[in-house]
Scaffold this motif. Sequence first.
Motif, PDB file in Angstrom:
ATOM      1  N   TYR A 131      40.805  39.555  40.279  1.00 20.69           N
ATOM      2  CA  TYR A 131      42.152  39.074  40.011  1.00 20.69           C
ATOM      3  C   TYR A 131      42.188  38.219  38.745  1.00 20.69           C
ATOM      4  N   GLY A 132      43.312  38.297  38.045  1.00 20.99           N
ATOM      5  CA  GLY A 132      43.552  37.430  36.911  1.00 20.99           C
ATOM      6  C   GLY A 132      44.285  36.179  37.360  1.00 20.99           C
ATOM      7  N   ILE A 133      44.517  35.268  36.430  1.00 25.09           N
ATOM      8  CA  ILE A 133      45.123  33.983  36.748  1.00 25.09           C
ATOM      9  C   ILE A 133      46.557  34.140  37.260  1.00 25.09           C
ATOM     10  N   GLN A 134      47.208  35.288  36.950  1.00 28.87           N
ATOM     11  CA  GLN A 134      48.568  35.546  37.435  1.00 28.87           C
ATOM     12  C   GLN A 134      48.578  36.300  38.765  1.00 28.87           C
ATOM     13  N   GLY A 135      47.409  36.539  39.340  1.00 28.16           N
ATOM     14  CA  GLY A 135      47.335  37.227  40.619  1.00 28.16           C
ATOM     15  C   GLY A 135      47.333  38.735  40.532  1.00 28.16           C
ATOM     16  N   LYS A 136      47.310  39.282  39.318  1.00 31.32           N
ATOM     17  CA  LYS A 136      47.258  40.736  39.159  1.00 31.32           C
ATOM     18  C   LYS A 136      45.802  41.212  39.160  1.00 31.32           C
ATOM     19  N   VAL A 137      45.582  42.421  39.668  1.00 28.78           N
ATOM     20  CA  VAL A 137      44.250  43.013  39.613  1.00 28.78           C
ATOM     21  C   VAL A 137      43.956  43.398  38.168  1.00 28.78           C
ATOM     22  N   VAL A 138      42.821  42.953  37.649  1.00 30.39           N
ATOM     23  CA  VAL A 138      42.463  43.247  36.255  1.00 30.39           C
ATOM     24  C   VAL A 138      41.122  43.959  36.148  1.00 30.39           C
ATOM     25  N   GLY A 139      40.510  44.271  37.294  1.00 27.78           N
ATOM     26  CA  GLY A 139      39.218  44.946  37.282  1.00 27.78           C
ATOM     27  C   GLY A 139      38.587  44.888  38.652  1.00 27.78           C
ATOM     28  N   VAL A 140      37.260  44.921  38.685  1.00 28.74           N
ATOM     29  CA  VAL A 140      36.540  44.897  39.967  1.00 28.74           C
ATOM     30  C   VAL A 140      35.275  44.067  39.843  1.00 28.74           C
ATOM     31  N   ILE A 141      34.832  43.571  40.989  1.00 27.33           N
ATOM     32  CA  ILE A 141      33.503  42.977  41.122  1.00 27.33           C
ATOM     33  C   ILE A 141      32.660  43.969  41.907  1.00 27.33           C
TER      34      ILE A 141
END
Length: 256
Positions: free
Chosen positions: A162-172
Amino acid sequence: MAIHRRSSCRLLAGVLLAGCLGAGNAHAAGKHAPRPESTAPAPAQPALVFDIAPLPVTTGQLVQYILTPAGQVSGMLLADGTQVMCLHELGENLPAIVHAGEQVSVHGLKGVNLPIVRAYAVSGPRGMRIADVRPATGNVPFDSPSIGPDVPVDGTVLAPLYGIQGKVVGVIMKDHSVVYVGDANAVRLAAWLKPGASLHAIGTGVTGERGTAINAREIGPDVNQAIHIEPADAPPPGAFPGSAGYDVIPGSSQAE
């Protein structure tokens, strides 16, 4: 006289022998005693401006640092799946106070429906604490390598990133690698980014002692199904440097 002299000599010899034995025992104890664990000094920080005591406290075991593709620490993943997000100064000081496998406490804002925390202060297991004391002037952008060596990532998705805005931006990934694709690509590629899915990705980034993190340029369930995507740090579209339209400002009279 002779008796007194012999008694004095015997007493002196006994004192010397006791001293030697004591020194020997102290040396042996020092040789076998466990050495205290060396700990980096707590980073010096300015005094807090705001009272963070009312903020919720999240505690848990640190699983890994979350890195940017430039190798900077932007947060932490806790054992219960919580992702702790930090701004630049706070994130870069985390390795000085807490290591993987240790307990950590975080003062910060919790996500409403997501397992995320925006950290304002972090306390480690050895009594050290760091806090976000930077004036609220907006997020400081992290350096992101647009060029550099390609780093491949192959494995199984552990959790969305998650990014700081709560959107998914990738994966762990389960091997602790971090793959950034950007929020627009994450929506389009959602089926490939689900926990438990196999994933192949390649892009510029870092790999080392702290971990691996990349800006994906190619991604897919495996190498044979990989597709090209615009990296998360790709510049906005426009005229390339040196071209006739490069110096034209959108909306100006030149652009009409």
